[in-house]
Scaffold this motif. Sequence first.
Motif, PDB file in Angstrom:
ATOM      1  N   MET A  97       0.807 -43.949  29.454  1.00  0.00           N
ATOM      2  CA  MET A  97       2.017 -44.454  28.871  1.00  0.00           C
ATOM      3  C   MET A  97       1.693 -45.402  27.711  1.00  0.00           C
ATOM      4  O   MET A  97       2.418 -45.413  26.722  1.00  0.00           O
ATOM      5  N   THR A  98       0.630 -46.176  27.825  1.00  0.00           N
ATOM      6  CA  THR A  98       0.284 -47.134  26.787  1.00  0.00           C
ATOM      7  C   THR A  98       0.033 -46.450  25.443  1.00  0.00           C
ATOM      8  O   THR A  98       0.525 -46.890  24.409  1.00  0.00           O
ATOM      9  N   TYR A  99      -0.727 -45.359  25.465  1.00  0.00           N
ATOM     10  CA  TYR A  99      -1.026 -44.686  24.198  1.00  0.00           C
ATOM     11  C   TYR A  99       0.224 -44.079  23.574  1.00  0.00           C
ATOM     12  O   TYR A  99       0.377 -44.061  22.357  1.00  0.00           O
ATOM     13  N   LYS A 100       1.155 -43.588  24.388  1.00  0.00           N
ATOM     14  CA  LYS A 100       2.416 -43.053  23.856  1.00  0.00           C
ATOM     15  C   LYS A 100       3.238 -44.161  23.208  1.00  0.00           C
ATOM     16  O   LYS A 100       3.835 -43.971  22.151  1.00  0.00           O
ATOM     17  N   ALA A 101       3.271 -45.329  23.855  1.00  0.00           N
ATOM     18  CA  ALA A 101       4.013 -46.457  23.298  1.00  0.00           C
ATOM     19  C   ALA A 101       3.413 -46.871  21.957  1.00  0.00           C
ATOM     20  O   ALA A 101       4.143 -47.108  20.992  1.00  0.00           O
ATOM     21  N   GLN A 129       1.799 -45.038  19.860  1.00  0.00           N
ATOM     22  CA  GLN A 129       2.135 -44.025  18.862  1.00  0.00           C
ATOM     23  C   GLN A 129       3.504 -44.292  18.242  1.00  0.00           C
ATOM     24  O   GLN A 129       3.747 -43.975  17.087  1.00  0.00           O
ATOM     25  N   GLN A 130       4.395 -44.877  19.033  1.00  0.00           N
ATOM     26  CA  GLN A 130       5.752 -45.165  18.568  1.00  0.00           C
ATOM     27  C   GLN A 130       5.895 -46.587  18.021  1.00  0.00           C
ATOM     28  O   GLN A 130       6.994 -47.019  17.693  1.00  0.00           O
ATOM     29  N   GLY A 131       4.795 -47.333  17.970  1.00  0.00           N
ATOM     30  CA  GLY A 131       4.850 -48.698  17.458  1.00  0.00           C
ATOM     31  C   GLY A 131       5.434 -49.696  18.437  1.00  0.00           C
ATOM     32  O   GLY A 131       5.957 -50.733  18.038  1.00  0.00           O
ATOM     33  N   ILE A 132       5.338 -49.392  19.716  1.00  0.00           N
ATOM     34  CA  ILE A 132       5.873 -50.261  20.756  1.00  0.00           C
ATOM     35  C   ILE A 132       4.705 -50.939  21.462  1.00  0.00           C
ATOM     36  O   ILE A 132       3.745 -50.283  21.857  1.00  0.00           O
ATOM     37  N   SER A 133       4.791 -52.249  21.614  1.00  0.00           N
ATOM     38  CA  SER A 133       3.723 -52.961  22.308  1.00  0.00           C
ATOM     39  C   SER A 133       3.966 -52.895  23.816  1.00  0.00           C
ATOM     40  O   SER A 133       5.106 -52.844  24.273  1.00  0.00           O
ATOM     41  N   VAL A 134       2.876 -52.892  24.571  1.00  0.00           N
ATOM     42  CA  VAL A 134       2.956 -52.880  26.029  1.00  0.00           C
ATOM     43  C   VAL A 134       2.331 -54.168  26.529  1.00  0.00           C
ATOM     44  O   VAL A 134       1.213 -54.511  26.152  1.00  0.00           O
ATOM     45  N   GLU A 135       3.068 -54.887  27.333  1.00  0.00           N
ATOM     46  CA  GLU A 135       2.567 -56.122  27.910  1.00  0.00           C
ATOM     47  C   GLU A 135       2.557 -55.969  29.423  1.00  0.00           C
ATOM     48  O   GLU A 135       3.541 -55.544  30.015  1.00  0.00           O
ATOM     49  N   THR A 136       1.433 -56.316  30.036  1.00  0.00           N
ATOM     50  CA  THR A 136       1.314 -56.159  31.479  1.00  0.00           C
ATOM     51  C   THR A 136       1.759 -57.426  32.197  1.00  0.00           C
ATOM     52  O   THR A 136       1.666 -58.531  31.663  1.00  0.00           O
ATOM     53  N   VAL A 137       2.245 -57.237  33.404  1.00  0.00           N
ATOM     54  CA  VAL A 137       2.679 -58.331  34.265  1.00  0.00           C
ATOM     55  C   VAL A 137       2.001 -58.113  35.612  1.00  0.00           C
ATOM     56  O   VAL A 137       2.053 -57.017  36.163  1.00  0.00           O
ATOM     57  N   HIS A 138       1.369 -59.160  36.128  1.00  0.00           N
ATOM     58  CA  HIS A 138       0.720 -59.031  37.438  1.00  0.00           C
ATOM     59  C   HIS A 138       1.804 -58.903  38.509  1.00  0.00           C
ATOM     60  O   HIS A 138       2.658 -59.775  38.645  1.00  0.00           O
ATOM     61  N   PRO A 139       1.796 -57.820  39.283  1.00  0.00           N
ATOM     62  CA  PRO A 139       2.899 -57.551  40.212  1.00  0.00           C
ATOM     63  C   PRO A 139       2.757 -58.184  41.602  1.00  0.00           C
ATOM     64  O   PRO A 139       3.469 -57.808  42.519  1.00  0.00           O
TER      65      PRO A 139
END
Length: 119
Positions: free
Chosen positions: A1-5, A7-17
């Motif tokens: 999912m990160t690489y797809k985001a 590609q669209q110029g969307i940043s991915v930020e992780t949250v410890h669950p």
Amino acid sequence: MTYKAKQQGISVETVHPAYASQRCSETGCGFTHEDNRDGDVFVCQKCGKELHSDYNAARNVAHKFIQNRRRSGSGGATYHPFRGGGPVLKERRASDTRSEAQASRAGRKPTPRQPNHNS
């Protein structure tokens, strides 16, 4: 999912669950206990809130994301409970920030931008 985001110029930020599935997502409660969750069912042992366990966990992940953003000083985030789980995606464009600032100066709430589903 990160690489797809990306590609669209969307940043991915992780949250410890940690404990997201055991913590009550009800505003003002937040009671955490392993007995709150039984499979797909979440029932808070303190306030009685009942939700699908994945939905409850997603709300908690979203809340953690917002709190992390506020502490970091990044700002720009608002609380919107999610309908599903997974990483929190945040898309910001310069035009978003400009329109939010203009709305703030005019004393009105910014109009939420609709997602583009044509890609």
